[in-house]
Design a protein around this motif. Structure first.
Motif, PDB file in Angstrom:
ATOM      1  N   ARG A   1       0.840  -1.198   0.000  1.00  0.00           N
ATOM      2  CA  ARG A   1       0.000   0.000   0.000  1.00  0.00           C
ATOM      3  C   ARG A   1       0.875   1.248   0.000  1.00  0.00           C
ATOM      4  NH1 ARG A   1      -5.058  -1.982   0.888  1.00  0.00           N
ATOM      5  NH2 ARG A   1      -5.215  -3.872   2.200  1.00  0.00           N
ATOM      6  N   SER A   2       0.314   2.322  -0.543  1.00  0.00           N
ATOM      7  CA  SER A   2       1.008   3.606  -0.555  1.00  0.00           C
ATOM      8  C   SER A   2       0.700   4.374   0.728  1.00  0.00           C
ATOM      9  CB  SER A   2       0.564   4.431  -1.766  1.00  0.00           C
ATOM     10  OG  SER A   2      -0.800   4.819  -1.623  1.00  0.00           O
TER      11      SER A   2
ATOM     12  N   ASP B   1      -0.573   7.325   0.900  1.00  0.00           N
ATOM     13  CA  ASP B   1      -1.902   7.923   0.750  1.00  0.00           C
ATOM     14  C   ASP B   1      -2.990   6.917   1.104  1.00  0.00           C
ATOM     15  OD1 ASP B   1      -1.076  10.453   0.004  1.00  0.00           O
ATOM     16  OD2 ASP B   1      -1.029   9.968  -2.137  1.00  0.00           O
ATOM     17  N   GLN B   2      -2.846   5.685   0.630  1.00  0.00           N
ATOM     18  CA  GLN B   2      -3.835   4.659   0.944  1.00  0.00           C
ATOM     19  C   GLN B   2      -3.895   4.392   2.438  1.00  0.00           C
ATOM     20  OE1 GLN B   2      -2.236   1.608  -1.640  1.00  0.00           O
ATOM     21  NE2 GLN B   2      -3.932   1.817  -3.090  1.00  0.00           N
TER      22      GLN B   2
ATOM     23  N   ALA C   1      -3.052   6.486   4.843  1.00  0.00           N
ATOM     24  CA  ALA C   1      -3.646   7.646   5.516  1.00  0.00           C
ATOM     25  C   ALA C   1      -5.166   7.609   5.397  1.00  0.00           C
ATOM     26  CB  ALA C   1      -3.084   8.938   4.925  1.00  0.00           C
ATOM     27  N   ARG C   2      -5.684   7.229   4.245  1.00  0.00           N
ATOM     28  CA  ARG C   2      -7.133   7.169   4.060  1.00  0.00           C
ATOM     29  C   ARG C   2      -7.762   6.105   4.962  1.00  0.00           C
ATOM     30  NH1 ARG C   2      -5.831   8.103  -1.488  1.00  0.00           N
ATOM     31  NH2 ARG C   2      -5.950   5.868  -1.966  1.00  0.00           N
TER      32      ARG C   2
ATOM     33  N   ASP D   1      -2.344  12.179   8.840  1.00  0.00           N
ATOM     34  CA  ASP D   1      -2.096  12.719   7.504  1.00  0.00           C
ATOM     35  C   ASP D   1      -0.920  11.973   6.871  1.00  0.00           C
ATOM     36  OD1 ASP D   1       0.157  13.715   8.777  1.00  0.00           O
ATOM     37  OD2 ASP D   1      -0.521  15.799   8.771  1.00  0.00           O
ATOM     38  N   ARG D   2      -0.667  12.276   5.589  1.00  0.00           N
ATOM     39  CA  ARG D   2       0.378  11.548   4.872  1.00  0.00           C
ATOM     40  C   ARG D   2       1.752  11.717   5.503  1.00  0.00           C
ATOM     41  NH1 ARG D   2       1.708  11.090  -1.572  1.00  0.00           N
ATOM     42  NH2 ARG D   2       3.905  10.506  -1.324  1.00  0.00           N
TER      43      ARG D   2
ATOM     44  N   GLU E   1       4.153   8.656   6.554  1.00  0.00           N
ATOM     45  CA  GLU E   1       5.486   8.498   5.968  1.00  0.00           C
ATOM     46  C   GLU E   1       6.556   8.418   7.053  1.00  0.00           C
ATOM     47  OE1 GLU E   1       5.618  11.827   3.331  1.00  0.00           O
ATOM     48  OE2 GLU E   1       5.024  10.620   1.587  1.00  0.00           O
TER      49      GLU E   1
ATOM     50  N   ASP F   1       6.305   3.601  -4.658  1.00  0.00           N
ATOM     51  CA  ASP F   1       5.405   4.300  -3.739  1.00  0.00           C
ATOM     52  C   ASP F   1       4.623   3.324  -2.875  1.00  0.00           C
ATOM     53  OD1 ASP F   1       3.755   3.194  -5.632  1.00  0.00           O
ATOM     54  OD2 ASP F   1       2.451   4.939  -5.821  1.00  0.00           O
TER      55      ASP F   1
END
Length: 641
Positions: free
Chosen positions: A559-560, A562-563, A565-566, A576-577, A581, A598
């Protein structure tokens, strides 16, 4: 008429010949009046090596398995092919002496001097049996041994018809063999289940072979002629179960049967369903028959169980280039309930999910070849593999969780790759030391039938037959260009410095694997991890924060940030991202995750206790009383300290 089929060195003695087992069965089914004899000359040769003294399983394995890209096995028999015990000895030394150990070189030279006697004795024995047709199969390093035998057979009995077939005879290779070796009456190109019985019928009848698809034959003037290939490939129903009785009859008389444990070869499918649409750029497998076809599940299942019962052998090797995925529901699920404790090797695609790997393991699959080849997504894209680096790591992790052995090689040397495709991966390899290491690291070879060979514009326009062919055959380069399977070409991609860094990192991985561990148990409110990898000082760790626990679970799949964080957005503790990270960076430092491109994926294997816990939870959710009862005597989930 009697037909003699021969399996020459360097086919391994550990397995019967699938090709000859199928062809002998086809002749028995279609022409019951024809007598068929199958000669396992590879076992004869192993016994002969043993009698020579000082030559054993290690030497046989070197020639049959480990020297393919040097061509040592073929060169050994060139003395018999050209009836010259000094045939190109100096050239062989000059080309390959530095690539072998002193013992391997001495074994090569010794066998080169003595194999003509073996070939002569074998040919005399075969001719004494009175065959009308003698056929030899040729795959990998069987080419020169098969040629040498058929040459001697033709000398001793000119009226006997000779034929070669197998992977080394596909396409232009078969035409080149027939064109350059006049003692070959026929060469069968491509699949032989249909054409070989037609050839036998023609030899027994009026001798007209002009109608047999793909066959190389000689016209009235003795010139080599190639019939057009078949308009349709074989249907799976045309591929019978092999007859392995001659193998076991010969093996029982062998003095070296203890060299290897017998493994039965089976075939459920031909071709490659992935390669039909996305032919991996470096892959030369399948030759001219990429179209994927599979046997009916019932037929294949019955074949496996019948062979196991008949021969009292539990180890199986599926020669399929890729697993027919529908077999998970049909063949493999039913094998899990079979009365035999089978041990099966299979080739699969590395994007398989954990549940699929678990089903394979329950069915008796103990070893897989998943075609991993790289852990760099960009390089995998150049290969057209259809997977990412994190997918490959996920497969290694889930295979390790299920005690599944993984055979894979790390390849490099692809047009367009750069050091940046390797250095971040090399940096993270210590985090993977608890997972099955690669069997080796190699610059890719240019192989016939691969997209890189067929499309020079992809980066390998300059090529010539590999040096092994020049030191083995007495043929001009123009003919070797058609006969060869492996080609030399200027190196592409990363330089020797990066290649050496990769090799050193993979060697270290292999050395540390047996001592390394990273496993976890999920206890609901927390995740506990245990580590023994040398590059990481911590030994136990507990994840207690609910969000971190959720993110670790989510990283079971790549998973990235962004994924991830969602996924926290609806939890009441949204991250948040940048915060995600930062956590990924810390977990990477601790060796908990592998980050590539990513995407990230966690690398911890499931502790055996965790497997029990997960199965119990799944049983409770599905209300499976039988499964819950089965686990009633298992230990409860415990804390790892």
């Amino acid at each position: 008429m009697k037909v003699t089929l021969v399996c020459m060195p360097w086919a391994t003695t550990a397995t019967p010949s699938l090709a000859l087992g199928i062809l002998s069965r086809r002749i028995a089914d279609t022409r019951p009046a024809t007598e068929v004899e199958t000669v396992y000359a590879n076992i004869d040769f192993a016994d002969w090596m043993h009698e020579q003294g000082g030559l054993g399983a290690a030497e046989f394995s070197f020639f049959s398995l480990h020297s393919y890209f040097l061509g040592c096995g073929d060169w050994v028999f060139s003395s018999a092919l050209y009836d010259d015990t000094s045939w190109r000895v100096d050239e062989f030394r000059g080309a390959f002496e530095k690539a072998m150990t002193a013992d391997q070189l001495e074994a090569s030279l010794r066998l080169h001097r003595t194999v003509p006697g073996f070939v002569d004795a074998l040919a005399r024995r075969i001719v004494a049996g009175g065959p009308g047709l003698v056929g030899a199969t040729s795959t990998f390093q069987q080419n020169v041994a098969s040629l040498a035998l058929l040459r001697r057979v033709k000398e001793l009995a000119p009226a006997v018809r000779t034929v070669m077939g197998g992977a080394n005879c596909d396409g232009p290779q078969g035409e080149a063999l027939h064109r350059n070796f006049g003692f070959l009456d026929y060469v069968v190109r491509g699949e032989a289940e249909r054409t070989f019985p037609e050839l036998v019928a023609a030899v027994e009848g009026d001798g007209d072979t002009s109608h047999i698809a793909g066959l190389c034959r000689r016209d009235a003037d003795g010139r080599s002629v190639s019939n057009p290939p078949a308009e349709r490939l074989l249907a799976p129903s045309e591929i019978p179960s092999p007859d392995y009785d001659p193998y076991f009859e010969r093996l029982r008389r062998s003095r070296v049967q203890s060299w290897y444990e017998t493994v039965l070869t089976v075939e459920g499918a031909r071709g490659c369903w992935w390669g039909e649409k996305h032919h991996c750029t470096f892959c030369g497998l399948n030759g001219s028959a990429m179209t994927f076809r599979s046997k009916s599940p019932g037929t294949y299942l019955n074949e496996i169980l019948t062979l196991a019962e008949r021969h009292r052998v539990l180890d199986f090797y599926a020669v399929d280039n890729i697993l027919e995925m529908s077999y998970l529901d049909s063949v493999l699920d039913r094998l899990a309930d079979a009365p035999f404790d089978l041990r099966i090797q299979y080739e699969v695609k590395s994007n398989m999910k954990l549940s699929q790997i678990e089903r394979m393991r329950r069915a008796g699959v103990v070893s897989v070849q998943p075609g991993i080849e790289s852990l760099s997504t960009r390089v995998l894209k150049i290969m057209d593999k259809g997977v990412s680096g994190t997918h490959n790591v996920r497969f290694l992790r889930d295979a390790e969780s299920n005690s599944l052995s993984v055979a894979w090689n790390y390849l490099y040397g692809f047009p367009g790759e750069t050091a940046e495709d390797y250095l971040p991966v090399i940096e993270q390899l210590p985090a993977l030391h608890h997972l099955h290491p690669s069997n080796g690291v190699n610059r890719i070879a240019l192989e016939r039938f691969s997209p890189y060979f067929d499309r020079p514009e992809l980066g390998f326009a300059e090529r010539r037959p590999h040096q092994q062919y020049f030191v083995t055959y007495d043929l001009p380069e123009s003919e070797l260009a058609d006969l060869a399977y492996v080609f030399e070409t200027p190196g592409q991609g990363v330089d020797a410095k990066v290649a050496e860094q990769l090799k050193q990192a993979l060697d270290e991985w292999g050395g540390n694997y047996i001592h390394s561990r990273l496993s976890y148990v999920d206890l609901g409110d927390r995740i506990e991890l245990t580590n023994s990898r040398p590059h990481f000082a911590w030994r136990t760790m507990i994840l207690r924060d609910a969000t971190e626990v959720g993110l670790f679970r989510a990283l079971h799949d790549p998973r990235s940030a962004d994924q991830l964080a969602r996924r926290t957005a609806g939890s009441g503790a949204a991250w948040d991202r940048p915060r995600v990270e930062a956590l990924l960076a810390e977990w990477r430092r601790l060796g908990l995750v592998f980050v590539e491109g990513d995407r990230a994926v966690h690398v911890a294997t499931e502790h055996e206790n965790q497997l029990i816990c997960r199965i119990r939870r799944e049983s409770e959710h599905t209300g499976g009383p039988e499964l819950a009862l089965e686990l009633a005597e298992e230990p409860t989930c415990v804390k790892i300290s």
